[in-house]
Design a protein around this motif. Sequence first.
Motif, PDB file in Angstrom:
ATOM      1  N   THR A   1       0.842  -1.190   0.000  1.00 39.24           N
ATOM      2  CA  THR A   1       0.000   0.000   0.000  1.00 39.24           C
ATOM      3  C   THR A   1       0.877   1.241   0.000  1.00 39.24           C
ATOM      4  O   THR A   1       2.109   1.143   0.056  1.00 39.24           O
ATOM      5  CB  THR A   1      -0.947  -0.009   1.221  1.00 39.24           C
ATOM      6  OG1 THR A   1      -1.831   1.104   1.150  1.00 39.24           O
ATOM      7  CG2 THR A   1      -0.164   0.053   2.517  1.00 39.24           C
ATOM      8  N   GLY A   2       0.276   2.409  -0.070  1.00 35.22           N
ATOM      9  CA  GLY A   2       1.054   3.644  -0.094  1.00 35.22           C
ATOM     10  C   GLY A   2       0.174   4.848  -0.312  1.00 35.22           C
ATOM     11  O   GLY A   2      -1.059   4.771  -0.211  1.00 35.22           O
ATOM     12  N   GLY A   3       0.802   5.978  -0.616  1.00 34.80           N
ATOM     13  CA  GLY A   3       0.070   7.216  -0.828  1.00 34.80           C
ATOM     14  C   GLY A   3      -0.447   7.817   0.458  1.00 34.80           C
ATOM     15  O   GLY A   3      -1.592   8.272   0.532  1.00 34.80           O
ATOM     16  N   PHE A   4       0.415   7.838   1.509  1.00 37.07           N
ATOM     17  CA  PHE A   4      -0.014   8.318   2.822  1.00 37.07           C
ATOM     18  C   PHE A   4       0.185   9.834   2.940  1.00 37.07           C
ATOM     19  O   PHE A   4       1.157  10.388   2.422  1.00 37.07           O
ATOM     20  CB  PHE A   4       0.785   7.628   3.937  1.00 37.07           C
ATOM     21  CG  PHE A   4       0.832   6.132   3.815  1.00 37.07           C
ATOM     22  CD1 PHE A   4      -0.326   5.372   3.817  1.00 37.07           C
ATOM     23  CD2 PHE A   4       2.044   5.476   3.690  1.00 37.07           C
ATOM     24  CE1 PHE A   4      -0.284   4.002   3.709  1.00 37.07           C
ATOM     25  CE2 PHE A   4       2.108   4.104   3.582  1.00 37.07           C
ATOM     26  CZ  PHE A   4       0.942   3.360   3.581  1.00 37.07           C
ATOM     27  N   ALA A   5      -0.701  10.475   3.656  1.00 40.56           N
ATOM     28  CA  ALA A   5      -0.560  11.902   3.963  1.00 40.56           C
ATOM     29  C   ALA A   5       0.395  12.065   5.135  1.00 40.56           C
ATOM     30  O   ALA A   5       0.238  11.405   6.164  1.00 40.56           O
ATOM     31  CB  ALA A   5      -1.909  12.514   4.286  1.00 40.56           C
ATOM     32  N   TRP A   6       1.365  12.966   5.007  1.00 34.07           N
ATOM     33  CA  TRP A   6       2.374  13.158   6.053  1.00 34.07           C
ATOM     34  C   TRP A   6       1.724  13.506   7.381  1.00 34.07           C
ATOM     35  O   TRP A   6       2.109  12.963   8.416  1.00 34.07           O
ATOM     36  CB  TRP A   6       3.335  14.276   5.628  1.00 34.07           C
ATOM     37  CG  TRP A   6       4.461  14.524   6.585  1.00 34.07           C
ATOM     38  CD1 TRP A   6       5.692  13.949   6.562  1.00 34.07           C
ATOM     39  CD2 TRP A   6       4.455  15.410   7.721  1.00 34.07           C
ATOM     40  NE1 TRP A   6       6.467  14.407   7.603  1.00 34.07           N
ATOM     41  CE2 TRP A   6       5.737  15.313   8.339  1.00 34.07           C
ATOM     42  CE3 TRP A   6       3.517  16.273   8.270  1.00 34.07           C
ATOM     43  CZ2 TRP A   6       6.075  16.051   9.467  1.00 34.07           C
ATOM     44  CZ3 TRP A   6       3.851  17.004   9.405  1.00 34.07           C
ATOM     45  CH2 TRP A   6       5.114  16.895   9.995  1.00 34.07           C
TER      46      TRP A   6
END
Length: 264
Positions: free
Chosen positions: A193-198
């Motif tokens: 998974t990925g695309g995380f908000a900092w």
Amino acid sequence: MLVDAHGPAHADDVWRRFTQPDTWPTWAHLIQGVDATDDVLAPGTTGTVHGPAGVPVSFTVTEVDPELRSWSWTIGGRFAGAAMEHFVLPAPGGGSRAVLRVPGRSSALLQGYRLPATRALRRLVAPPGGTGSVEDVQAFDFAFAPSYAAAGRAFGITPATATVEVGPQWLYIAYGPWRLVTPVDNVASVEVTGGFAWIKTAGPPHLSLEDRGISFTTNGDRALCLTFHEPVPSIDPTATITHPGATVSVADPEGLAEALGLEL
């Protein structure tokens, strides 16, 4: 509450000392002596630990699993009904980790035991060497993005304090002062998974308000999401909150999935 210690002693030797009550005073210096119904712990073993000034604490062993190298007990006295879980894990390159976990209500009662327990576990794993062969334990580093590294540093999260280890029986995650420990067989599935908000993932571990999953994220791009058959404690010191899954932003998500024996 979870405390652990890493040392050069072989896991087999640590397990032997952990499960033979007559050895406890040699590494747990608060223990003056032990009376037990068995020389080696087994389910149903009962006895009394004599602590500082000879204060007696009764105990009953509830579970012993030599294959996992795990055992549990309940204790009496002023902490009547408190439960403790004990694990021995092999470490990468040899050596071992000794782990003590105190779940739920028992953890609130025994927070004062954290420091002496840590000292005792360090002595338990300290004697070097052993007679067993080195067990295969794979270690996976976290991939730190600069902005995440800066946010994590304030919480003691650095490349030196963050790792994921997969051994023959156990999954071990260290993330600064946080730990997650569970049998490998408890990992049900994995997904990249990925695309995380900092703002939602940087810094300390984050708890999902939607499903109570825990995130150990050191970058916003890629991570491996693990789901568990049985929820596992990690984020809070009382081990009251348990997590149905964990996200770990290791540098090699595919390699971690393979080490766990699961397909993506």
